[in-house]
Motif scaffolding. Sequence first.
Motif, PDB file in Angstrom:
ATOM      1  N   VAL A   7       0.835  -1.208   0.000  1.00 35.46           N
ATOM      2  CA  VAL A   7       0.000   0.000   0.000  1.00 35.46           C
ATOM      3  C   VAL A   7       0.867   1.253   0.000  1.00 35.46           C
ATOM      4  CG1 VAL A   7      -1.623   1.370   1.384  1.00 35.46           C
ATOM      5  CG2 VAL A   7      -2.033  -1.061   1.025  1.00 35.46           C
ATOM      6  N   LEU A   8       1.903   1.261   0.806  1.00 31.06           N
ATOM      7  CA  LEU A   8       2.776   2.432   0.825  1.00 31.06           C
ATOM      8  C   LEU A   8       3.465   2.627  -0.520  1.00 31.06           C
ATOM      9  CD1 LEU A   8       4.308   2.111   4.386  1.00 31.06           C
ATOM     10  CD2 LEU A   8       2.791   3.922   3.572  1.00 31.06           C
ATOM     11  N   ARG A   9       3.929   1.539  -1.122  1.00 26.27           N
ATOM     12  CA  ARG A   9       4.600   1.653  -2.417  1.00 26.27           C
ATOM     13  C   ARG A   9       3.655   2.202  -3.476  1.00 26.27           C
ATOM     14  NH1 ARG A   9       4.687  -1.357  -6.884  1.00 26.27           N
ATOM     15  NH2 ARG A   9       3.797  -3.201  -5.916  1.00 26.27           N
ATOM     16  N   VAL A  10       2.465   1.635  -3.563  1.00 23.55           N
ATOM     17  CA  VAL A  10       1.506   2.057  -4.588  1.00 23.55           C
ATOM     18  C   VAL A  10       1.019   3.478  -4.329  1.00 23.55           C
ATOM     19  CG1 VAL A  10      -0.781   1.582  -5.553  1.00 23.55           C
ATOM     20  CG2 VAL A  10       0.817  -0.295  -5.170  1.00 23.55           C
ATOM     21  N   SER A  11       0.708   3.792  -3.088  1.00 31.06           N
ATOM     22  CA  SER A  11       0.176   5.118  -2.781  1.00 31.06           C
ATOM     23  C   SER A  11       1.211   6.220  -2.991  1.00 31.06           C
ATOM     24  CB  SER A  11      -0.373   5.170  -1.352  1.00 31.06           C
ATOM     25  OG  SER A  11       0.664   5.047  -0.418  1.00 31.06           O
ATOM     26  N   HIS A  12       2.486   5.881  -2.887  1.00 30.10           N
ATOM     27  CA  HIS A  12       3.550   6.862  -3.131  1.00 30.10           C
ATOM     28  C   HIS A  12       4.089   6.780  -4.554  1.00 30.10           C
ATOM     29  CE1 HIS A  12       3.494   7.095   1.261  1.00 30.10           C
ATOM     30  NE2 HIS A  12       4.057   8.271   1.102  1.00 30.10           N
ATOM     31  N   LYS A  13       3.425   5.967  -5.380  1.00 34.16           N
ATOM     32  CA  LYS A  13       3.779   5.842  -6.800  1.00 34.16           C
ATOM     33  C   LYS A  13       5.251   5.471  -6.994  1.00 34.16           C
ATOM     34  CE  LYS A  13       0.170   9.003  -8.440  1.00 34.16           C
ATOM     35  NZ  LYS A  13      -0.729   8.811  -7.402  1.00 34.16           N
ATOM     36  N   LYS A  14       5.688   4.489  -6.215  1.00 29.66           N
ATOM     37  CA  LYS A  14       7.047   3.969  -6.314  1.00 29.66           C
ATOM     38  C   LYS A  14       7.016   2.596  -6.990  1.00 29.66           C
ATOM     39  CE  LYS A  14       9.073   7.267  -4.021  1.00 29.66           C
ATOM     40  NZ  LYS A  14      10.038   8.140  -4.635  1.00 29.66           N
ATOM     41  N   SER A  15       8.068   2.283  -7.687  1.00 27.88           N
ATOM     42  CA  SER A  15       8.159   0.961  -8.313  1.00 27.88           C
ATOM     43  C   SER A  15       8.863  -0.001  -7.352  1.00 27.88           C
ATOM     44  CB  SER A  15       8.942   1.044  -9.620  1.00 27.88           C
ATOM     45  OG  SER A  15      10.309   1.291  -9.359  1.00 27.88           O
ATOM     46  N   GLU A  16       8.693  -1.281  -7.608  1.00 30.29           N
ATOM     47  CA  GLU A  16       9.401  -2.285  -6.819  1.00 30.29           C
ATOM     48  C   GLU A  16      10.907  -2.073  -6.947  1.00 30.29           C
ATOM     49  OE1 GLU A  16       7.775  -5.763  -8.652  1.00 30.29           O
ATOM     50  OE2 GLU A  16       6.253  -6.008  -7.088  1.00 30.29           O
ATOM     51  N   ALA A  17      11.358  -1.759  -8.157  1.00 29.65           N
ATOM     52  CA  ALA A  17      12.790  -1.550  -8.397  1.00 29.65           C
ATOM     53  C   ALA A  17      13.331  -0.363  -7.593  1.00 29.65           C
ATOM     54  CB  ALA A  17      13.044  -1.343  -9.882  1.00 29.65           C
ATOM     55  N   GLU A  21      16.224  -0.738  -4.715  1.00 31.15           N
ATOM     56  CA  GLU A  21      17.442   0.065  -4.747  1.00 31.15           C
ATOM     57  C   GLU A  21      17.606   0.844  -3.437  1.00 31.15           C
ATOM     58  OE1 GLU A  21      19.325   3.773  -7.289  1.00 31.15           O
ATOM     59  OE2 GLU A  21      17.928   2.416  -8.299  1.00 31.15           O
ATOM     60  N   LEU A  22      16.512   1.367  -2.919  1.00 28.59           N
ATOM     61  CA  LEU A  22      16.556   2.136  -1.675  1.00 28.59           C
ATOM     62  C   LEU A  22      17.122   1.313  -0.523  1.00 28.59           C
ATOM     63  CD1 LEU A  22      15.703   4.763  -0.112  1.00 28.59           C
ATOM     64  CD2 LEU A  22      13.546   3.576   0.352  1.00 28.59           C
ATOM     65  N   ILE A  23      16.695   0.049  -0.414  1.00 27.86           N
ATOM     66  CA  ILE A  23      17.167  -0.791   0.688  1.00 27.86           C
ATOM     67  C   ILE A  23      18.344  -1.679   0.271  1.00 27.86           C
ATOM     68  CG2 ILE A  23      15.009  -0.718   1.984  1.00 27.86           C
ATOM     69  CD1 ILE A  23      14.358  -3.522   0.926  1.00 27.86           C
ATOM     70  N   GLY A  36       5.436 -11.437   1.097  1.00 25.88           N
ATOM     71  CA  GLY A  36       5.347 -12.083   2.405  1.00 25.88           C
ATOM     72  C   GLY A  36       6.126 -13.375   2.487  1.00 25.88           C
ATOM     73  N   GLU A  37       7.010 -13.614   1.544  1.00 28.86           N
ATOM     74  CA  GLU A  37       7.782 -14.850   1.521  1.00 28.86           C
ATOM     75  C   GLU A  37       9.081 -14.751   2.317  1.00 28.86           C
ATOM     76  OE1 GLU A  37       8.351 -15.875  -2.579  1.00 28.86           O
ATOM     77  OE2 GLU A  37       6.212 -15.737  -2.999  1.00 28.86           O
ATOM     78  N   THR A  38       9.502 -13.542   2.642  1.00 28.76           N
ATOM     79  CA  THR A  38      10.704 -13.339   3.441  1.00 28.76           C
ATOM     80  C   THR A  38      10.519 -12.096   4.304  1.00 28.76           C
ATOM     81  OG1 THR A  38      13.116 -13.260   3.376  1.00 28.76           O
ATOM     82  CG2 THR A  38      11.954 -11.935   1.736  1.00 28.76           C
ATOM     83  N   GLU A  39      11.278 -12.023   5.377  1.00 27.70           N
ATOM     84  CA  GLU A  39      11.193 -10.889   6.300  1.00 27.70           C
ATOM     85  C   GLU A  39      12.244  -9.840   5.955  1.00 27.70           C
ATOM     86  OE1 GLU A  39       9.529 -10.427   9.389  1.00 27.70           O
ATOM     87  OE2 GLU A  39       8.484 -12.322   9.572  1.00 27.70           O
ATOM     88  N   LEU A  40      11.914  -8.599   6.188  1.00 24.05           N
ATOM     89  CA  LEU A  40      12.891  -7.521   6.079  1.00 24.05           C
ATOM     90  C   LEU A  40      13.729  -7.503   7.345  1.00 24.05           C
ATOM     91  CD1 LEU A  40      10.506  -4.703   4.822  1.00 24.05           C
ATOM     92  CD2 LEU A  40      12.237  -5.881   3.456  1.00 24.05           C
ATOM     93  N   THR A  41      14.978  -7.062   7.226  1.00 20.07           N
ATOM     94  CA  THR A  41      15.792  -6.868   8.410  1.00 20.07           C
ATOM     95  C   THR A  41      15.355  -5.577   9.097  1.00 20.07           C
ATOM     96  OG1 THR A  41      17.495  -5.553   7.303  1.00 20.07           O
ATOM     97  CG2 THR A  41      17.769  -7.966   7.278  1.00 20.07           C
ATOM     98  N   PHE A  42      15.808  -5.396  10.327  1.00 18.26           N
ATOM     99  CA  PHE A  42      15.486  -4.164  11.034  1.00 18.26           C
ATOM    100  C   PHE A  42      16.071  -2.970  10.306  1.00 18.26           C
ATOM    101  CE2 PHE A  42      16.551  -1.022  14.435  1.00 18.26           C
ATOM    102  CZ  PHE A  42      15.263  -0.568  14.596  1.00 18.26           C
ATOM    103  N   GLU A  43      17.285  -3.103   9.788  1.00 18.38           N
ATOM    104  CA  GLU A  43      17.908  -1.992   9.064  1.00 18.38           C
ATOM    105  C   GLU A  43      17.103  -1.624   7.816  1.00 18.38           C
ATOM    106  OE1 GLU A  43      20.363   0.020  10.115  1.00 18.38           O
ATOM    107  OE2 GLU A  43      20.200  -1.175  11.936  1.00 18.38           O
ATOM    108  N   GLN A  44      16.627  -2.618   7.084  1.00 16.09           N
ATOM    109  CA  GLN A  44      15.798  -2.363   5.902  1.00 16.09           C
ATOM    110  C   GLN A  44      14.490  -1.703   6.314  1.00 16.09           C
ATOM    111  OE1 GLN A  44      15.737  -6.412   4.622  1.00 16.09           O
ATOM    112  NE2 GLN A  44      17.496  -6.174   3.254  1.00 16.09           N
ATOM    113  N   GLY A  50      11.812   5.447   7.405  1.00 15.78           N
ATOM    114  CA  GLY A  50      12.230   6.822   7.199  1.00 15.78           C
ATOM    115  C   GLY A  50      11.732   7.376   5.869  1.00 15.78           C
ATOM    116  N   HIS A  51      11.779   6.545   4.845  1.00 17.32           N
ATOM    117  CA  HIS A  51      11.342   6.975   3.512  1.00 17.32           C
ATOM    118  C   HIS A  51       9.848   7.293   3.485  1.00 17.32           C
ATOM    119  CE1 HIS A  51      11.501   7.243  -0.848  1.00 17.32           C
ATOM    120  NE2 HIS A  51      10.434   6.477  -0.888  1.00 17.32           N
ATOM    121  N   PHE A  52       9.053   6.435   4.130  1.00 13.53           N
ATOM    122  CA  PHE A  52       7.596   6.609   4.121  1.00 13.53           C
ATOM    123  C   PHE A  52       7.071   7.337   5.350  1.00 13.53           C
ATOM    124  CE2 PHE A  52       7.872   2.726   1.357  1.00 13.53           C
ATOM    125  CZ  PHE A  52       7.425   3.336   0.204  1.00 13.53           C
TER     126      PHE A  52
END
Length: 97
Positions: A7-17, A21-23, A36-44, A50-52
């Motif tokens: 939802v955050l990606r789509v609502s901010h008009k960001k691509s998966e790519a 790249e950001l993380i 939902g197949e893998t977890e993000l790290t705390f750093e990611q 911060g970005h959103f």
Amino acid sequence: MNDILYVLRVSHKKSEAELAELIDVPLSFYRKAEAGETELTFEQAKILGGHFNVDPSFFSLKKHSVVNHNTGNSYTLVINPTNFYANPTKEQLESAK
């Protein structure tokens, strides 16, 4: 599916790519995280938070009880997170590895 990330990606008009790249991860990893197949790290999660401008704990896949979204012209994001990263228990830290 990690509804919050989607939802955050789509609502901010960001691509998966762009978010991959950001993380600093391969696009395939980002897609697995959003699916939902893998977890993000705390750093990611901190980088995305911060970005959103949201709490990084929102990206913990296993901690949400309610997410409602509509990716049309408007959306509603209802979140009931457990703040996993604020004061994690020893068990939570171990399970995050």
